[in-house]
Design an enzyme around this catalytic site. Sequence first.
Site, PDB file in Angstrom:
ATOM      1  N   HIS A   1       0.819  -1.222   0.000  1.00  0.00           N
ATOM      2  CA  HIS A   1       0.000   0.000   0.000  1.00  0.00           C
ATOM      3  C   HIS A   1       0.852   1.272   0.000  1.00  0.00           C
ATOM      4  O   HIS A   1       0.310   2.366  -0.166  1.00  0.00           O
ATOM      5  CB  HIS A   1      -0.935   0.020   1.203  1.00  0.00           C
ATOM      6  CG  HIS A   1      -1.888  -1.124   1.249  1.00  0.00           C
ATOM      7  ND1 HIS A   1      -2.642  -1.502   0.162  1.00  0.00           N
ATOM      8  CD2 HIS A   1      -2.207  -1.991   2.246  1.00  0.00           C
ATOM      9  CE1 HIS A   1      -3.384  -2.551   0.497  1.00  0.00           C
ATOM     10  NE2 HIS A   1      -3.139  -2.872   1.740  1.00  0.00           N
TER      11      HIS A   1
ATOM     12  N   ASP B   1      -2.694 -10.437  -2.261  1.00  0.00           N
ATOM     13  CA  ASP B   1      -3.263  -9.957  -1.010  1.00  0.00           C
ATOM     14  C   ASP B   1      -4.717  -9.579  -1.288  1.00  0.00           C
ATOM     15  O   ASP B   1      -5.062  -9.173  -2.408  1.00  0.00           O
ATOM     16  CB  ASP B   1      -2.473  -8.736  -0.541  1.00  0.00           C
ATOM     17  CG  ASP B   1      -2.898  -8.207   0.808  1.00  0.00           C
ATOM     18  OD1 ASP B   1      -2.184  -8.438   1.792  1.00  0.00           O
ATOM     19  OD2 ASP B   1      -3.950  -7.527   0.879  1.00  0.00           O
TER      20      ASP B   1
ATOM     21  N   HIS C   1      -6.412  -7.068  -0.367  1.00  0.00           N
ATOM     22  CA  HIS C   1      -6.593  -5.637  -0.618  1.00  0.00           C
ATOM     23  C   HIS C   1      -5.842  -5.231  -1.887  1.00  0.00           C
ATOM     24  O   HIS C   1      -4.783  -5.775  -2.192  1.00  0.00           O
ATOM     25  CB  HIS C   1      -6.077  -4.804   0.565  1.00  0.00           C
ATOM     26  CG  HIS C   1      -6.727  -5.156   1.856  1.00  0.00           C
ATOM     27  ND1 HIS C   1      -6.211  -6.096   2.714  1.00  0.00           N
ATOM     28  CD2 HIS C   1      -7.863  -4.684   2.439  1.00  0.00           C
ATOM     29  CE1 HIS C   1      -6.999  -6.199   3.768  1.00  0.00           C
ATOM     30  NE2 HIS C   1      -8.009  -5.367   3.629  1.00  0.00           N
TER      31      HIS C   1
ATOM     32  N   ASP D   1      -4.313 -12.731   3.988  1.00  0.00           N
ATOM     33  CA  ASP D   1      -5.619 -12.193   4.372  1.00  0.00           C
ATOM     34  C   ASP D   1      -6.692 -12.545   3.352  1.00  0.00           C
ATOM     35  O   ASP D   1      -7.846 -12.131   3.488  1.00  0.00           O
ATOM     36  CB  ASP D   1      -5.562 -10.676   4.587  1.00  0.00           C
ATOM     37  CG  ASP D   1      -4.839  -9.925   3.497  1.00  0.00           C
ATOM     38  OD1 ASP D   1      -4.452 -10.544   2.493  1.00  0.00           O
ATOM     39  OD2 ASP D   1      -4.651  -8.708   3.648  1.00  0.00           O
TER      40      ASP D   1
END
Length: 341
Positions: free
Chosen positions: A158, A193, A195, A282
Amino acid sequence: MKAIFDPRQLEHGPETYFRRGAEMPHPEQPRRAILIRDMLQENGFPVEAPRDFGLDPIRAVHDPDYVEFFRDAHARFRADAPPDALAIPTTHPGPRRGRCPADIHGAMGWWMTDTSTPLTEGTWDAIYWSAQSAIEAAEHVVNGEPMVYALSRPPGHHAMAAAANGFCFFNNACIAAHHLTRRWKKVALLDIDVHTGNGSLDILYERGDILFISLHPDPAGYPTFFLGHEDETGEGEGAGTCRNLLLPMGASQDVVLEALDQALEMIRDFGTEALIVSLGFDMAADDPLAAVGVHPDGFAEMGRRITALGLPTVLVQEGGYLGPSLAQNACSFLTACREEL
Protein backbone atom coordinates in the site's frame (compact mmCIF):
# COMPACT_ATOMS: atom_id res chain seq x y z
CA MET A 1 13.54 -22.89 -0.73
CA LYS A 2 14.98 -20.39 1.70
CA ALA A 3 13.37 -17.52 3.56
CA ILE A 4 14.82 -14.11 4.44
CA PHE A 5 14.02 -12.34 7.70
CA ASP A 6 15.69 -9.97 10.17
CA PRO A 7 14.52 -9.78 13.81
CA ARG A 8 14.75 -5.98 13.69
CA GLN A 9 11.57 -6.15 11.61
CA LEU A 10 9.74 -6.86 14.88
CA GLU A 11 10.60 -3.46 16.34
CA HIS A 12 7.67 -1.57 14.80
CA GLY A 13 5.02 -1.96 17.49
CA PRO A 14 1.80 -0.04 16.76
CA GLU A 15 -0.79 -0.51 19.49
CA THR A 16 -3.87 1.26 18.13
CA TYR A 17 -5.23 3.00 15.06
CA PHE A 18 -8.53 4.49 13.96
CA ARG A 19 -10.92 2.52 11.79
CA ARG A 20 -14.44 3.59 10.84
CA GLY A 21 -14.23 6.38 13.38
CA ALA A 22 -13.19 4.27 16.37
CA GLU A 23 -9.85 3.64 18.04
CA MET A 24 -9.05 -0.07 18.09
CA PRO A 25 -6.12 -2.48 18.46
CA HIS A 26 -3.77 -2.40 15.50
CA PRO A 27 -3.87 -5.72 13.57
CA GLU A 28 -0.38 -5.42 12.03
CA GLN A 29 1.51 -6.85 15.00
CA PRO A 30 5.03 -8.32 15.32
CA ARG A 31 3.46 -11.64 16.28
CA ARG A 32 2.38 -12.10 12.65
CA ALA A 33 5.99 -12.48 11.60
CA ILE A 34 6.91 -14.55 14.67
CA LEU A 35 4.23 -17.13 13.87
CA ILE A 36 5.36 -17.45 10.26
CA ARG A 37 9.07 -17.48 11.16
CA ASP A 38 8.50 -20.25 13.70
CA MET A 39 6.48 -22.23 11.16
CA LEU A 40 9.31 -21.92 8.65
CA GLN A 41 11.87 -23.22 11.11
CA GLU A 42 9.63 -26.08 12.24
CA ASN A 43 9.10 -27.17 8.64
CA GLY A 44 12.69 -27.14 7.48
CA PHE A 45 12.80 -23.87 5.57
CA PRO A 46 16.24 -22.23 6.05
CA VAL A 47 15.80 -18.71 7.44
CA GLU A 48 18.63 -16.29 6.67
CA ALA A 49 19.23 -12.67 7.64
CA PRO A 50 19.53 -10.11 4.85
CA ARG A 51 22.66 -8.18 4.04
CA ASP A 52 22.53 -4.38 4.12
CA PHE A 53 22.07 -3.10 0.56
CA GLY A 54 21.68 0.50 1.72
CA LEU A 55 19.10 3.07 0.73
CA ASP A 56 19.70 3.25 -3.02
CA PRO A 57 17.36 0.33 -3.89
CA ILE A 58 14.63 1.94 -1.75
CA ARG A 59 15.17 5.37 -3.27
CA ALA A 60 14.90 3.78 -6.72
CA VAL A 61 11.12 3.52 -6.25
CA HIS A 62 10.42 6.06 -3.50
CA ASP A 63 10.93 9.82 -3.32
CA PRO A 64 14.30 10.24 -1.55
CA ASP A 65 12.87 12.93 0.74
CA TYR A 66 10.03 10.58 1.71
CA VAL A 67 12.54 7.84 2.57
CA GLU A 68 14.69 10.18 4.64
CA PHE A 69 11.68 11.50 6.56
CA PHE A 70 11.22 8.23 8.43
CA ARG A 71 14.75 8.07 9.79
CA ASP A 72 13.99 10.44 12.70
CA ALA A 73 10.25 11.10 12.31
CA HIS A 74 9.27 9.36 15.53
CA ALA A 75 11.88 11.20 17.58
CA ARG A 76 10.77 14.53 16.10
CA PHE A 77 7.15 13.76 16.90
CA ARG A 78 7.90 12.74 20.49
CA ALA A 79 9.88 15.92 21.08
CA ASP A 80 6.86 18.04 20.28
CA ALA A 81 3.88 15.91 21.40
CA PRO A 82 2.01 15.24 24.65
CA PRO A 83 3.18 12.07 26.45
CA ASP A 84 0.26 9.86 25.37
CA ALA A 85 -0.12 11.18 21.82
CA LEU A 86 -0.48 8.71 18.96
CA ALA A 87 2.07 9.42 16.22
CA ILE A 88 -0.36 9.81 13.30
CA PRO A 89 -0.96 12.78 10.99
CA THR A 90 -3.78 15.21 11.78
CA THR A 91 -3.34 17.53 8.79
CA HIS A 92 -3.43 16.22 5.25
CA PRO A 93 -2.67 17.27 1.65
CA GLY A 94 -5.14 17.20 -1.20
CA PRO A 95 -6.01 14.04 -3.12
CA ARG A 96 -3.66 12.03 -5.30
CA ARG A 97 -4.38 9.92 -8.39
CA GLY A 98 -7.57 7.91 -8.04
CA ARG A 99 -11.22 8.75 -7.42
CA CYS A 100 -13.56 9.43 -4.53
CA PRO A 101 -15.45 6.23 -3.60
CA ALA A 102 -19.15 6.00 -2.77
CA ASP A 103 -18.51 4.48 0.68
CA ILE A 104 -18.63 7.19 3.39
CA HIS A 105 -15.55 5.88 5.17
CA GLY A 106 -13.67 5.82 1.90
CA ALA A 107 -14.90 9.30 1.03
CA MET A 108 -13.64 10.59 4.38
CA GLY A 109 -10.28 8.97 3.68
CA TRP A 110 -10.09 10.55 0.25
CA TRP A 111 -10.02 13.93 1.87
CA MET A 112 -8.40 12.95 5.17
CA THR A 113 -6.08 9.97 4.20
CA ASP A 114 -5.62 7.17 6.76
CA THR A 115 -4.36 6.66 10.31
CA SER A 116 -3.00 3.13 9.93
CA THR A 117 0.73 3.87 9.99
CA PRO A 118 1.45 5.23 13.48
CA LEU A 119 5.13 5.75 14.11
CA THR A 120 6.81 3.93 16.97
CA GLU A 121 10.34 4.03 18.33
CA GLY A 122 11.37 1.03 16.22
CA THR A 123 9.58 1.92 12.99
CA TRP A 124 12.66 3.02 11.04
CA ASP A 125 14.66 -0.12 11.79
CA ALA A 126 11.67 -2.36 11.05
CA ILE A 127 10.77 -0.84 7.69
CA TYR A 128 14.41 -0.57 6.64
CA TRP A 129 15.11 -4.24 7.32
CA SER A 130 11.79 -5.32 5.87
CA ALA A 131 12.91 -3.74 2.61
CA GLN A 132 16.38 -5.29 2.92
CA SER A 133 14.77 -8.73 3.29
CA ALA A 134 12.95 -8.23 -0.02
CA ILE A 135 16.11 -6.98 -1.71
CA GLU A 136 18.10 -9.94 -0.40
CA ALA A 137 15.49 -12.36 -1.74
CA ALA A 138 15.60 -10.63 -5.13
CA GLU A 139 19.40 -10.76 -5.14
CA HIS A 140 19.34 -14.53 -4.56
CA VAL A 141 16.96 -14.95 -7.50
CA VAL A 142 19.07 -12.69 -9.71
CA ASN A 143 21.97 -15.00 -8.90
CA GLY A 144 20.12 -18.12 -9.97
CA GLU A 145 17.92 -19.44 -7.17
CA PRO A 146 14.48 -20.37 -8.55
CA MET A 147 12.33 -19.07 -5.68
CA VAL A 148 13.01 -17.22 -2.42
CA TYR A 149 10.56 -16.02 0.22
CA ALA A 150 10.98 -12.63 1.93
CA LEU A 151 9.18 -12.53 5.27
CA SER A 152 8.80 -8.77 5.00
CA ARG A 153 7.13 -7.16 7.97
CA PRO A 154 5.83 -4.45 8.09
CA PRO A 155 4.20 -5.12 4.72
CA GLY A 156 4.60 -2.76 1.79
CA HIS A 157 2.13 -2.97 -1.11
CA HIS A 158 0.00 0.00 0.00
CA ALA A 159 3.02 2.33 0.21
CA MET A 160 3.05 4.76 -2.70
CA ALA A 161 6.03 6.54 -4.18
CA ALA A 162 5.70 9.30 -1.57
CA ALA A 163 2.97 8.25 0.86
CA ALA A 164 2.57 5.70 3.65
CA ASN A 165 -0.77 3.92 3.61
CA GLY A 166 -2.56 0.83 4.88
CA PHE A 167 0.04 -0.38 7.44
CA CYS A 168 2.79 0.11 4.81
CA PHE A 169 5.80 2.45 4.63
CA PHE A 170 8.28 1.14 2.01
CA ASN A 171 6.93 -0.87 -0.92
CA ASN A 172 9.01 -4.00 -0.54
CA ALA A 173 7.55 -5.77 -3.58
CA CYS A 174 8.19 -2.84 -5.92
CA ILE A 175 11.69 -2.45 -4.54
CA ALA A 176 12.33 -6.13 -5.25
CA ALA A 177 10.72 -5.90 -8.70
CA HIS A 178 12.94 -2.98 -9.65
CA HIS A 179 15.95 -4.95 -8.39
CA LEU A 180 15.05 -7.81 -10.75
CA THR A 181 15.11 -5.43 -13.73
CA ARG A 182 18.88 -5.31 -13.31
CA ARG A 183 18.87 -8.74 -15.01
CA TRP A 184 15.51 -9.14 -16.77
CA LYS A 185 13.71 -6.76 -19.13
CA LYS A 186 10.19 -8.06 -18.43
CA VAL A 187 9.16 -8.55 -14.80
CA ALA A 188 5.67 -9.18 -13.44
CA LEU A 189 4.34 -8.29 -10.00
CA LEU A 190 1.33 -10.41 -9.02
CA ASP A 191 -0.55 -9.15 -5.96
CA ILE A 192 -2.68 -11.82 -4.25
CA ASP A 193 -3.26 -9.96 -1.01
CA VAL A 194 -7.01 -9.42 -0.53
CA HIS A 195 -6.59 -5.64 -0.62
CA THR A 196 -5.69 -3.78 -3.78
CA GLY A 197 -1.99 -3.15 -4.22
CA ASN A 198 -2.70 0.55 -4.52
CA GLY A 199 0.84 1.61 -3.67
CA SER A 200 2.31 -0.73 -6.26
CA LEU A 201 -0.20 0.58 -8.81
CA ASP A 202 0.87 4.14 -8.01
CA ILE A 203 4.57 3.34 -8.39
CA LEU A 204 4.28 1.20 -11.53
CA TYR A 205 1.52 3.04 -13.39
CA GLU A 206 3.83 4.50 -16.05
CA ARG A 207 6.37 1.68 -16.27
CA GLY A 208 6.27 -0.59 -19.28
CA ASP A 209 8.87 -3.09 -18.06
CA ILE A 210 6.90 -4.34 -15.03
CA LEU A 211 3.46 -5.89 -15.47
CA PHE A 212 1.29 -5.34 -12.39
CA ILE A 213 -1.77 -7.50 -11.65
CA SER A 214 -3.84 -7.31 -8.46
CA LEU A 215 -6.74 -9.52 -7.31
CA HIS A 216 -9.06 -7.75 -4.88
CA PRO A 217 -12.67 -6.67 -4.19
CA ASP A 218 -14.01 -3.49 -5.78
CA PRO A 219 -12.29 -0.49 -4.16
CA ALA A 220 -15.52 1.50 -4.45
CA GLY A 221 -16.69 -0.29 -1.32
CA TYR A 222 -13.67 -2.03 0.23
CA PRO A 223 -10.38 -0.72 1.67
CA THR A 224 -7.97 0.63 0.77
CA PHE A 225 -10.37 2.42 -1.61
CA PHE A 226 -9.43 4.95 -4.34
CA LEU A 227 -7.15 2.91 -6.63
CA GLY A 228 -7.60 -0.54 -8.14
CA HIS A 229 -10.52 -0.10 -10.56
CA GLU A 230 -10.74 -2.23 -13.70
CA ASP A 231 -10.21 0.72 -16.05
CA GLU A 232 -6.93 1.78 -14.38
CA THR A 233 -4.56 0.07 -16.77
CA GLY A 234 -1.50 2.32 -16.82
CA GLU A 235 -0.38 5.42 -18.70
CA GLY A 236 2.43 6.44 -21.03
CA GLU A 237 4.99 3.67 -21.38
CA GLY A 238 2.93 1.71 -18.84
CA ALA A 239 -0.31 1.79 -20.85
CA GLY A 240 -1.85 -1.68 -20.64
CA THR A 241 0.64 -3.03 -18.09
CA CYS A 242 -1.60 -2.61 -15.01
CA ARG A 243 -4.53 -4.95 -14.52
CA ASN A 244 -7.02 -5.06 -11.67
CA LEU A 245 -9.08 -8.26 -11.43
CA LEU A 246 -12.05 -7.54 -9.18
CA LEU A 247 -13.43 -10.21 -6.88
CA PRO A 248 -16.98 -10.17 -5.52
CA MET A 249 -17.21 -9.67 -1.77
CA GLY A 250 -17.34 -13.06 -0.13
CA ALA A 251 -15.86 -14.75 -3.22
CA SER A 252 -15.42 -18.48 -2.83
CA GLN A 253 -12.08 -20.24 -3.15
CA ASP A 254 -13.01 -21.44 -6.64
CA VAL A 255 -13.75 -17.88 -7.78
CA VAL A 256 -10.41 -16.68 -6.44
CA LEU A 257 -8.60 -19.51 -8.24
CA GLU A 258 -10.38 -18.65 -11.50
CA ALA A 259 -9.16 -15.05 -11.17
CA LEU A 260 -5.67 -16.32 -10.42
CA ASP A 261 -5.73 -18.36 -13.62
CA GLN A 262 -6.63 -15.20 -15.57
CA ALA A 263 -3.68 -13.42 -13.98
CA LEU A 264 -1.29 -16.27 -14.78
CA GLU A 265 -2.37 -16.20 -18.43
CA MET A 266 -1.66 -12.45 -18.54
CA ILE A 267 1.78 -13.09 -17.06
CA ARG A 268 2.52 -15.64 -19.79
CA ASP A 269 1.23 -13.34 -22.53
CA PHE A 270 3.49 -10.51 -21.31
CA GLY A 271 6.54 -12.64 -21.98
CA THR A 272 7.49 -12.39 -18.31
CA GLU A 273 11.05 -13.39 -17.48
CA ALA A 274 10.89 -13.09 -13.67
CA LEU A 275 8.10 -12.77 -11.11
CA ILE A 276 7.40 -11.01 -7.82
CA VAL A 277 4.41 -12.16 -5.76
CA SER A 278 2.87 -9.85 -3.17
CA LEU A 279 1.70 -12.66 -0.92
CA GLY A 280 -1.26 -11.93 1.36
CA PHE A 281 -2.75 -14.57 3.62
CA ASP A 282 -5.62 -12.19 4.37
CA MET A 283 -7.38 -13.98 1.50
CA ALA A 284 -8.19 -16.50 4.25
CA ALA A 285 -11.82 -17.08 5.19
CA ASP A 286 -10.99 -16.65 8.89
CA ASP A 287 -8.65 -13.66 8.61
CA PRO A 288 -9.66 -10.74 10.90
CA LEU A 289 -9.97 -8.56 7.78
CA ALA A 290 -11.60 -11.30 5.71
CA ALA A 291 -13.44 -10.44 2.49
CA VAL A 292 -13.12 -13.71 0.51
CA GLY A 293 -13.02 -17.37 1.45
CA VAL A 294 -9.71 -19.10 0.75
CA HIS A 295 -8.76 -22.10 2.94
CA PRO A 296 -5.40 -23.83 3.48
CA ASP A 297 -5.91 -26.21 0.55
CA GLY A 298 -6.70 -23.19 -1.63
CA PHE A 299 -3.45 -21.49 -0.65
CA ALA A 300 -1.61 -24.69 -1.51
CA GLU A 301 -3.25 -24.73 -4.94
CA MET A 302 -2.35 -21.07 -5.49
CA GLY A 303 1.26 -21.91 -4.67
CA ARG A 304 1.30 -24.84 -7.08
CA ARG A 305 -0.16 -22.84 -9.97
CA ILE A 306 2.23 -19.92 -9.47
CA THR A 307 5.27 -22.18 -9.21
CA ALA A 308 4.19 -24.09 -12.33
CA LEU A 309 4.91 -20.94 -14.35
CA GLY A 310 8.56 -21.95 -14.03
CA LEU A 311 9.73 -18.36 -13.56
CA PRO A 312 12.46 -17.07 -11.26
CA THR A 313 10.25 -15.90 -8.38
CA VAL A 314 10.45 -13.72 -5.29
CA LEU A 315 7.65 -14.13 -2.76
CA VAL A 316 7.20 -11.01 -0.62
CA GLN A 317 4.98 -11.17 2.45
CA GLU A 318 2.15 -8.63 2.63
CA GLY A 319 -1.01 -9.06 4.73
CA GLY A 320 -2.38 -11.96 6.71
CA TYR A 321 -3.35 -11.11 10.26
CA LEU A 322 -3.80 -12.92 13.55
CA GLY A 323 -6.56 -15.31 12.53
CA PRO A 324 -6.47 -18.95 13.64
CA SER A 325 -5.12 -20.32 10.35
CA LEU A 326 -2.35 -17.78 9.58
CA ALA A 327 0.60 -20.13 10.14
CA GLN A 328 -1.24 -23.04 8.51
CA ASN A 329 -2.00 -20.97 5.41
CA ALA A 330 1.62 -19.88 5.13
CA CYS A 331 2.75 -23.48 5.55
CA SER A 332 0.30 -24.73 2.92
CA PHE A 333 1.34 -22.15 0.31
CA LEU A 334 5.09 -22.30 0.85
CA THR A 335 5.25 -26.09 1.18
CA ALA A 336 3.33 -26.47 -2.07
CA CYS A 337 5.78 -24.11 -3.78
CA ARG A 338 8.74 -26.04 -2.43
CA GLU A 339 7.30 -29.37 -3.58
CA GLU A 340 6.55 -27.99 -7.05
CA LEU A 341 10.06 -26.64 -7.65
